[in-house]
Design an enzyme around this catalytic site. Structure first.
Site, PDB file in Angstrom:
ATOM      1  N   MET A   1      22.444 -19.417  -5.375  1.00 31.04           N
ATOM      2  CA  MET A   1      22.947 -19.630  -6.715  1.00 31.04           C
ATOM      3  C   MET A   1      24.472 -19.690  -6.631  1.00 31.04           C
ATOM      4  O   MET A   1      25.137 -18.672  -6.604  1.00 31.04           O
ATOM      5  CB  MET A   1      22.445 -18.501  -7.601  1.00 31.04           C
ATOM      6  CG  MET A   1      23.259 -18.261  -8.830  1.00 31.04           C
ATOM      7  SD  MET A   1      22.539 -17.125 -10.004  1.00 31.04           S
ATOM      8  CE  MET A   1      22.369 -15.633  -9.091  1.00 31.04           C
ATOM      9  N   PRO A   2      25.046 -20.890  -6.582  1.00 32.11           N
ATOM     10  CA  PRO A   2      26.502 -21.022  -6.512  1.00 32.11           C
ATOM     11  C   PRO A   2      27.173 -20.614  -7.830  1.00 32.11           C
ATOM     12  O   PRO A   2      26.645 -20.858  -8.913  1.00 32.11           O
ATOM     13  CB  PRO A   2      26.727 -22.502  -6.260  1.00 32.11           C
ATOM     14  CG  PRO A   2      25.425 -23.038  -5.797  1.00 32.11           C
ATOM     15  CD  PRO A   2      24.373 -22.171  -6.403  1.00 32.11           C
ATOM     16  N   TYR A   3      28.309 -19.991  -7.679  1.00 29.29           N
ATOM     17  CA  TYR A   3      29.149 -19.627  -8.820  1.00 29.29           C
ATOM     18  C   TYR A   3      30.534 -20.198  -8.517  1.00 29.29           C
ATOM     19  O   TYR A   3      31.139 -19.860  -7.503  1.00 29.29           O
ATOM     20  CB  TYR A   3      29.217 -18.110  -8.966  1.00 29.29           C
ATOM     21  CG  TYR A   3      30.242 -17.643  -9.975  1.00 29.29           C
ATOM     22  CD1 TYR A   3      29.914 -17.523 -11.314  1.00 29.29           C
ATOM     23  CD2 TYR A   3      31.539 -17.332  -9.574  1.00 29.29           C
ATOM     24  CE1 TYR A   3      30.855 -17.102 -12.244  1.00 29.29           C
ATOM     25  CE2 TYR A   3      32.480 -16.913 -10.496  1.00 29.29           C
ATOM     26  CZ  TYR A   3      32.137 -16.794 -11.816  1.00 29.29           C
ATOM     27  OH  TYR A   3      33.068 -16.380 -12.734  1.00 29.29           O
ATOM     28  N   SER A  46      20.753 -24.125 -10.898  1.00 37.09           N
ATOM     29  CA  SER A  46      21.125 -22.765 -10.495  1.00 37.09           C
ATOM     30  C   SER A  46      22.607 -22.665 -10.163  1.00 37.09           C
ATOM     31  O   SER A  46      23.048 -21.683  -9.575  1.00 37.09           O
ATOM     32  CB  SER A  46      20.289 -22.310  -9.292  1.00 37.09           C
ATOM     33  OG  SER A  46      20.600 -23.091  -8.159  1.00 37.09           O
ATOM     34  N   PHE A  48      26.371 -22.218 -11.433  1.00 36.21           N
ATOM     35  CA  PHE A  48      27.152 -21.711 -12.561  1.00 36.21           C
ATOM     36  C   PHE A  48      28.607 -22.108 -12.391  1.00 36.21           C
ATOM     37  O   PHE A  48      29.183 -21.921 -11.321  1.00 36.21           O
ATOM     38  CB  PHE A  48      27.043 -20.182 -12.637  1.00 36.21           C
ATOM     39  CG  PHE A  48      25.656 -19.720 -12.965  1.00 36.21           C
ATOM     40  CD1 PHE A  48      25.305 -19.451 -14.276  1.00 36.21           C
ATOM     41  CD2 PHE A  48      24.705 -19.578 -11.976  1.00 36.21           C
ATOM     42  CE1 PHE A  48      24.016 -19.043 -14.596  1.00 36.21           C
ATOM     43  CE2 PHE A  48      23.413 -19.174 -12.270  1.00 36.21           C
ATOM     44  CZ  PHE A  48      23.067 -18.901 -13.592  1.00 36.21           C
TER      45      PHE A  48
END
Length: 78
Positions: A1-3, A46, A48
């Protein structure tokens, strides 16, 4: 899940604008999400993306606030 956290100065890129427009922010979010998908295969659903707008007095470069830095740069151009 990259932010991904994008920090930009709070000012408009279009003459007369004082903030980044909703359309510009949408383009940043879509572009970053697409890039992570294309390069790393990360699903857009996924990923953000947070955009923080910072006043130029709260962002420094060369030991001085960006506001002052730009004033000095403009004075050199004249």
């Amino acid at each position: 899940m990259p932010y991904v956290n994008i920090k930009i100065t709070r000012e408009g890129t279009t003459k007369g604008e004082t903030l980044t427009t909703v359309e510009e922010k949408q383009a940043l979010i879509a572009g970053v999400s697409d890039l992570l998908f294309e390069v790393l295969g990360k699903p857009r659903t996924s990923t953000f993306v947070v955009i923080d707008e910072v006043e130029t007095d709260n962002w420094g470069v060369g030991g001085i606030p960006v506001t002052e830095h730009r004033k000095q740069a403009a004075a050199k151009v004249r």
